[in-house]
Design an enzyme around this catalytic site. Structure first.
Site, PDB file in Angstrom:
ATOM      1  N   MET A 235     -15.099   7.790  -6.910  1.00  0.00           N
ATOM      2  CA  MET A 235     -14.102   8.390  -7.797  1.00  0.00           C
ATOM      3  C   MET A 235     -12.786   8.718  -7.102  1.00  0.00           C
ATOM      4  O   MET A 235     -11.842   9.154  -7.752  1.00  0.00           O
ATOM      5  CB  MET A 235     -14.689   9.664  -8.423  1.00  0.00           C
ATOM      6  CG  MET A 235     -15.903   9.371  -9.293  1.00  0.00           C
ATOM      7  SD  MET A 235     -16.767  10.850  -9.855  1.00  0.00           S
ATOM      8  CE  MET A 235     -17.548  11.380  -8.338  1.00  0.00           C
TER       9      MET A 235
ATOM     10  N   ASP B 191     -22.654  25.197  -4.283  1.00  0.00           N
ATOM     11  CA  ASP B 191     -23.133  23.968  -3.644  1.00  0.00           C
ATOM     12  C   ASP B 191     -23.091  24.115  -2.127  1.00  0.00           C
ATOM     13  O   ASP B 191     -22.587  23.241  -1.420  1.00  0.00           O
ATOM     14  CB  ASP B 191     -22.295  22.773  -4.097  1.00  0.00           C
ATOM     15  CG  ASP B 191     -22.995  21.425  -3.819  1.00  0.00           C
ATOM     16  OD1 ASP B 191     -24.231  21.420  -3.628  1.00  0.00           O
ATOM     17  OD2 ASP B 191     -22.304  20.393  -3.802  1.00  0.00           O
TER      18      ASP B 191
ATOM     19  N   LYS C 118      -7.065  15.064  -0.803  1.00  0.00           N
ATOM     20  CA  LYS C 118      -8.227  14.628  -1.578  1.00  0.00           C
ATOM     21  C   LYS C 118      -7.745  14.155  -2.942  1.00  0.00           C
ATOM     22  O   LYS C 118      -7.051  14.889  -3.656  1.00  0.00           O
ATOM     23  CB  LYS C 118      -9.202  15.799  -1.727  1.00  0.00           C
ATOM     24  CG  LYS C 118     -10.524  15.452  -2.372  1.00  0.00           C
ATOM     25  CD  LYS C 118     -11.435  16.676  -2.328  1.00  0.00           C
ATOM     26  CE  LYS C 118     -12.806  16.381  -2.894  1.00  0.00           C
ATOM     27  NZ  LYS C 118     -13.697  17.569  -2.806  1.00  0.00           N
TER      28      LYS C 118
ATOM     29  N   GLY D 215     -12.368   9.483   4.139  1.00  0.00           N
ATOM     30  CA  GLY D 215     -13.595   9.250   3.393  1.00  0.00           C
ATOM     31  C   GLY D 215     -13.271   8.577   2.072  1.00  0.00           C
ATOM     32  O   GLY D 215     -12.147   8.654   1.567  1.00  0.00           O
TER      33      GLY D 215
ATOM     34  N   VAL E 153     -10.242  10.392   0.317  1.00  0.00           N
ATOM     35  CA  VAL E 153      -9.678  11.494   1.079  1.00  0.00           C
ATOM     36  C   VAL E 153      -8.896  10.899   2.243  1.00  0.00           C
ATOM     37  O   VAL E 153      -9.428  10.076   2.997  1.00  0.00           O
ATOM     38  CB  VAL E 153     -10.770  12.446   1.600  1.00  0.00           C
ATOM     39  CG1 VAL E 153     -10.120  13.598   2.382  1.00  0.00           C
ATOM     40  CG2 VAL E 153     -11.604  12.993   0.458  1.00  0.00           C
TER      41      VAL E 153
END
Length: 461
Positions: A25, A139, A43, A21, A28
């Site tokens: 910023m 979250d 990550k 991904g 991954v």
């Protein structure tokens, strides 16, 4: 892999094998630790993003994720192995989860209740453990819940978690995803574990109904979360047990003290509500596949496979075999994916193309494609020869339904009578009825056995 060629081939001791991904910023990667020969996810976040304050906040949250998840070792939580910095990057080495985010598996239709319960048990078990170790996620949402190939949930992304007895987050900071945030998050108040339970309640509502309880712009969502009580889930999905309404709306209570005291209590109430409905309760929780589309008009352009002439028939014949093939490739989640894809597929060719997208390995995809080709050939209708005209499909009547319910009861128990009764008004002909009720049999072998016996029923049974 073309993107990977433009980026470092190694970070620290980790070899980079693929990009999983990419965001504004960081990236991954799927990486490999050569020292212990383990595949993992790496990550990364850039140290220099232009805005120094934004960079510092991002790095603080990144370290928080490593600290929060790093202290949690649970089968339903993505494990963190290491935090490190190399060159202009900060990175977290974490467990590689071979699966997909729950957000990719949920749509606008309710999920089958047994699947919802299995996912919620995993989620609430993870939250109970996390909260017991002083970590509030803050979250919880489908995008942060990974579904493994064997259908289990793993909670990831603790990037805005709050660790008790720390100063890593400030009271008053509104962090989270609006549609899943608790009222106290919107108000900027100090939060505790009950905020995660509110978010879990939003996820449960969405799984049961196919709709989020709060939606729209951020301002609209905030107003709804603070002042609006959503409709009971059973009003949107009448097949749900009414007892579930109190559980879901209890989790969505505006005041934290009105919610469940903990994740274990939430799960206990959820299981009790389903058990209270009982197999004989008319408010059963069976979620039926939408009726198969009507056959295309004779003037419609035929598909390459020649199978669009009777969609009900080919789906009925293909789905058990397709599920067995897909399960061998991606595990138990195959049934849910197949239900969603098949419901909208206009013909076998379209279905085949979408199913192939679910197979990540090129080798496995080629083998799966060959199996699909053989199945498609077997299903293709033979040229019609001279002979009597086939009788028009007959609508199912109560007698046929009763006979069908007796067969279905062998596979799913006493609830079979309710399933058939609810499906009868939705099925225009008998094959459609068979397709609807057969979807309630979890095991592919049991479903195939039921269909074989059901097709032999006396039409006037």
């Amino acid at each position: 892999m073309s993107d990977l060629a433009e980026l470092p081939q190694q970070i620290g001791k980790y070899r980079l094998d693929a990009i999983l991904g990419r965001g504004a910023m960081g990236v991954v990667y799927r990486a490999f630790d050569p020292l212990i020969e383990r595949t993992l996810a790496l990550k990364t976040v850039q140290h220099r993003l232009g805005d120094p304050e934004q960079t510092q906040e991002l790095l603080r949250r990144f370290r928080t994720e490593a600290q929060a998840a790093g202290r949690l070792m649970h089968p339903n939580i993505v494990a963190v192995h290491e935090y490190g910095e190399a060159s202009d990057l900060a990175y977290i080495a974490m467990e590689f989860v071979d699966g997909r985010p729950l957000s990719e598996l949920v749509g606008q239709e309710p999920c089958p209740l047994p699947q919802v319960l299995a996912w919620m048990r995993d989620l609430l078990a993870a939250l109970a453990y996390s909260h017991a170790h002083g970590v509030v996620h803050r979250d919880i949402k489908p995008a942060n819940l990974l579904v493994t190939r064997d259908g289990r949930i793993k909670v990831g992304d603790f990037g805005i978690a709050r660790i008790e007895s720390s100063t890593l987050t400030q009271t008053g900071a509104m962090l989270g995803t609006p549609s899943y945030m608790s009222p106290e998050q919107f108000r900027g108040e100090a939060i505790d574990s009950r905020s995660d339970l509110f978010s879990a309640g939003v996820v449960l509502y969405q799984l049961l109904t196919g709709q989020r309880p709060f939606s729209g712009t951020t301002a609209a969502v905030m107003q709804q979360v603070l002042t609006h009580t959503p409709p009971p889930p059973s009003r949107l999905n009448p097949l749900l047990p009414g007892a579930l309404d109190a559980v879901v709306l209890g989790a969505l209570a505006k005041a934290p003290e009105a919610r469940f005291a903990g994740a274990a209590e939430f799960l206990q109430a959820l299981d009790a509500a389903v058990a209270a409905a009982g197999p004989g309760d008319d408010s059963d929780a069976t979620v039926l596949l939408p009726p198969p589309p009507m056959a295309l008009a004779a003037s419609a352009e035929p598909s390459r496979s020649g199978l669009t002439a009777d969609l009900t028939a080919w789906k009925l014949a293909a789905l058990p075999q397709l599920e067995a093939l897909l399960t061998a490739q991606i595990g138990p989640v195959a049934r849910l994916l197949l239900r969603r894809i098949a419901a909208a597929a206009p013909d076998f060719a379209a279905l085949r193309e979408q199913l192939l997208e679910q197979i990540p390995s090129p080798t496995a995809r080629a083998e799966f494609d060959a199996s699909l080709a053989a199945l498609e050939e077997a299903l293709a209708p033979q040229p019609a020869g001279p002979g009597p005209t086939a009788p028009a499909p007959r609508a199912p009547d109560a007698a046929f339904g009763a006979a069908l319910a007796r067969l279905l009861a062998v596979e799913i128990g006493p609830i079979a009578a309710i399933v058939v009764r609810r499906a009868l008004p939705r099925a225009g002909e008998r094959d459609a009825l068979l397709a609807l009720v057969a979807e309630q049999i979890e095991a592919p072998a049991g479903r195939a056995r039921f269909l074989e016996q059901a097709r032999r029923l006396d039409p006037d049974a």
